[in-house]
Design an enzyme around this catalytic site. Structure first.
Site: not given
Ligand SMILES: [Fe+2]
Length: 240
Positions: A162, A164, A110
Site C-alpha cells: 500500500h 499512504h 519504512y
Molecule cells: Fe503503511
C-alpha cells in the site's frame, strides 16, 4: 460554483470506517472516548485556503526513483507510475492541490526509526513524495511497488502492499488521508485495517487499477488511483 455544488452532504458513516474497530487493535486506544462535538460552521480561513500555487516543488519531489539518491543509484523493486485525478464529490476536478504520499520499500520496510522489520533499508530509497495537481486535477508519481509487511495485531497480520496518501482538496477542511492498494493483491481481504470498512464498494475505491495504456514499455507499469474529496461545502473528517 454551480448551484448543485452548494448542496450540504452529510458524511456517510457507512462508507468511512468507524473510529472504534476492535479488530484493528490500536483503534481502541485512538478512538474518541466521548461524544463528538458538532462544528456547524467552518471558518473562512478553513474554507478558503491554503493556496499551494506558490509552492516550489523540487525537480524530483514526485519521483521516488530519484528523490533520495540524487541520481547516485536506483532503488530495488518494481518500477511503477502512480497517477490519477483529484475530484470533489460532485465530480469537479480539484486543481493545484497538494498530494503527499509515503510508503515502505520493496521489502516492506519504512525508513523510520520505529520500523524494526527484518527487511533491510534500501540506501537508494527514501519513500516520500509530493506534487500539486495540474489545471485538470491530475497528479503523478514515479516510484517502486512497496512490499507487504507484518505488524503486531493478530497472530499473523500482514499489511497488503500500500501507499499512504494525503490530499488536501479544495481547502484544509477537506483534507483526506487514505491508502492505495494494488489490484489483485490477495492480502487485501485479509487485512484487519481494510476490514474496518464495511462497504465492499468503498474498499474498491481504495484499489489502484493496472492501466497498461499509461505504462511505459520496457520501463514502468502504471496504476491509476483517483481521489474523491468533499466539495467546498463539507462536513468534517475525523482526521482533522
Ligand atoms: Fe503503511
Amino acid at each position: 460554483m454551480q448551484e448543485e455544488n452548494k448542496r450540504f452532504v452529510e458524511r456517510d458513516r457507512n462508507w468511512h470506517p468507524p473510529a472504534y474497530a476492535p479488530g484493528y487493535k490500536t483503534s481502541v486506544a485512538r478512538s474518541p472516548q466521548q461524544a463528538l462535538v458538532s462544528m456547524q460552521k467552518p471558518t473562512v480561513s478553513e474554507l478558503s485556503g491554503p493556496d499551494f500555487r506558490h509552492l516550489r516543488m523540487g525537480p524530483h519531489d514526485n519521483d521516488l526513483l530519484l528523490n533520495f539518491t540524487q541520481g547516485q543509484g536506483l532503488p530495488q523493486g518494481e518500477r511503477i507510475i502512480m497517477f490519477g485525478r483529484v475530484v470533489d464529490q460532485f465530480g469537479k476536478p480539484v486543481p493545484h492541490t497538494l498530494v503527499e504520499m509515503w510508503q515502505a520499500n520493496a521489502g516492506g520496510r519504512y525508513r523510520h526509526k520505529n520500523d524494526r522489520y527484518l527487511a533491510p533499508l534500501d540506501p537508494n530509497f527514501g519513500g516520500v513524495g509530493r506534487c500539486l495537481t495540474d489545471d485538470q486535477g491530475w497528479y503523478r508519481f514515479r516510484t517502486i511497488k512497496p512490499g507487504p509487511y507484518p505488524w503486531p495485531n493478530d497472530m499473523n497480520s500482514w499489511r497488503p502492499s500500500h501507499i499512504h496518501v494525503s490530499v488536501m482538496g479544495p481547502s484544509i477542511s477537506t483534507r483526506l488521508i487514505t491508502q492505495m492498494y494494488f489490484e489483485g493483491d490477495p492480502l487485501i481481504p485479509l487485512c484487519p485495517i481494510v476490514n474496518t470498512i464495511k462497504d465492499r464498494d468503498a474498499v474498491e475505491t481504495m484499489i489502484g487499477r493496472l492501466d497498461m495504456a499509461r505504462s511505459n514499455p520496457m520501463d514502468c507499469l502504471a496504476y491509476r488511483f483517483d481521489l474523491v474529496v468533499r466539495g467546498e461545502l463539507q462536513t468534517y473528517f475525523e482526521n482533522q
